[in-house]
Design a protein around this motif. Sequence first.
Motif, short mmCIF file in Angstrom:
data_model
loop_
_atom_site.label_atom_id
_atom_site.label_comp_id
_atom_site.label_asym_id
_atom_site.label_seq_id
_atom_site.Cartn_x
_atom_site.Cartn_y
_atom_site.Cartn_z
N ARG A 129 0.83 -1.20 0.00
CA ARG A 129 0.00 0.00 0.00
C ARG A 129 0.87 1.25 0.00
O ARG A 129 2.00 1.24 0.48
N ALA A 130 0.30 2.35 -0.48
CA ALA A 130 1.01 3.63 -0.51
C ALA A 130 1.09 4.21 0.90
O ALA A 130 0.18 4.05 1.70
N LEU A 131 2.20 4.90 1.18
CA LEU A 131 2.37 5.54 2.48
C LEU A 131 1.75 6.93 2.44
O LEU A 131 1.75 7.60 1.41
N SER A 132 1.25 7.37 3.59
CA SER A 132 0.68 8.72 3.70
C SER A 132 1.82 9.72 3.91
O SER A 132 2.96 9.35 4.23
N ALA A 133 1.49 10.99 3.78
CA ALA A 133 2.47 12.05 4.00
C ALA A 133 2.99 11.99 5.44
O ALA A 133 4.20 12.15 5.68
N TYR A 134 2.10 11.72 6.38
CA TYR A 134 2.52 11.61 7.78
C TYR A 134 3.52 10.48 7.97
O TYR A 134 4.48 10.62 8.72
N MET A 135 3.32 9.36 7.30
CA MET A 135 4.24 8.23 7.46
C MET A 135 5.62 8.55 6.90
O MET A 135 6.63 8.13 7.47
N PHE A 136 5.69 9.28 5.80
CA PHE A 136 7.00 9.70 5.28
C PHE A 136 7.68 10.61 6.31
O PHE A 136 8.88 10.47 6.58
N PRO A 147 6.78 18.81 0.99
CA PRO A 147 7.63 17.73 0.46
C PRO A 147 7.10 16.34 0.80
O PRO A 147 7.19 15.42 -0.02
N TYR A 148 6.52 16.18 1.98
CA TYR A 148 5.99 14.88 2.38
C TYR A 148 4.73 14.55 1.58
O TYR A 148 4.52 13.40 1.21
N GLU A 149 3.91 15.57 1.32
CA GLU A 149 2.70 15.34 0.53
C GLU A 149 3.03 14.98 -0.91
O GLU A 149 2.36 14.15 -1.52
N SER A 150 4.11 15.58 -1.46
CA SER A 150 4.50 15.23 -2.83
C SER A 150 5.04 13.81 -2.89
O SER A 150 4.78 13.07 -3.85
N LYS A 151 5.77 13.38 -1.85
CA LYS A 151 6.24 11.99 -1.79
C LYS A 151 5.07 11.03 -1.70
O LYS A 151 5.05 9.98 -2.33
N ALA A 152 4.06 11.41 -0.91
CA ALA A 152 2.88 10.56 -0.75
C ALA A 152 2.12 10.45 -2.07
O ALA A 152 1.64 9.37 -2.43
N GLU A 153 2.02 11.54 -2.79
CA GLU A 153 1.34 11.54 -4.09
C GLU A 153 2.07 10.64 -5.08
O GLU A 153 1.45 9.85 -5.81
N ALA A 154 3.40 10.72 -5.10
CA ALA A 154 4.20 9.87 -5.99
C ALA A 154 4.04 8.41 -5.61
O ALA A 154 3.92 7.53 -6.48
N ASP A 155 4.01 8.13 -4.31
CA ASP A 155 3.86 6.75 -3.85
C ASP A 155 2.47 6.22 -4.18
O ASP A 155 2.31 5.04 -4.51
N LYS A 156 1.47 7.09 -4.14
CA LYS A 156 0.11 6.68 -4.49
C LYS A 156 0.04 6.29 -5.96
O LYS A 156 -0.59 5.29 -6.32
N LYS A 157 0.71 7.08 -6.82
CA LYS A 157 0.73 6.76 -8.24
C LYS A 157 1.44 5.44 -8.49
O LYS A 157 1.02 4.63 -9.32
N ARG A 158 2.55 5.21 -7.75
CA ARG A 158 3.29 3.94 -7.87
C ARG A 158 2.38 2.78 -7.50
O ARG A 158 2.29 1.79 -8.22
N TYR A 159 1.66 2.92 -6.38
CA TYR A 159 0.78 1.85 -5.92
C TYR A 159 -0.32 1.57 -6.94
O TYR A 159 -0.60 0.41 -7.25
N GLU A 160 -0.93 2.63 -7.47
CA GLU A 160 -2.02 2.43 -8.43
C GLU A 160 -1.54 1.73 -9.69
O GLU A 160 -2.21 0.83 -10.21
N SER A 161 -0.34 2.09 -10.19
CA SER A 161 0.18 1.44 -11.40
C SER A 161 0.54 -0.02 -11.11
O SER A 161 0.26 -0.90 -11.92
#
Length: 93
Positions: free
Chosen positions: A23-30, A69-83
């Motif tokens: 699963r994708a990590l949230s901004a808080y988790m990063f 920066p954490y929210e952008s990492k979370a967004e990138a991780d979300k895209k990774r998870y979806e693909s």
Amino acid sequence: MAAPRETKKRTTRRKKDPNAPKRALSAYMFFANENRDIVRSENPDVTFGQVGRLLGERWKALTPDEKTPYESKAEADKKRYESEKELYNATRA
């Protein structure tokens, strides 16, 4: 006299597929992953739960600009998870 108790049927959980994408990590988790060691070094005697509480307080104290920066990492991780999930579902079907 009381009626006899009915026994509850136990439901068994399905086994998780080890090939399924993580699963994708949230901004808080990063944020927490980056700052956990810092909090532990500043407070060596705190328990596991207290570390989480301190991290939560620090997260709430951040301004929206500091969270970016954490929210952008979370967004990138979300895209990774979806693909990865699309690929996984396509190969499973």
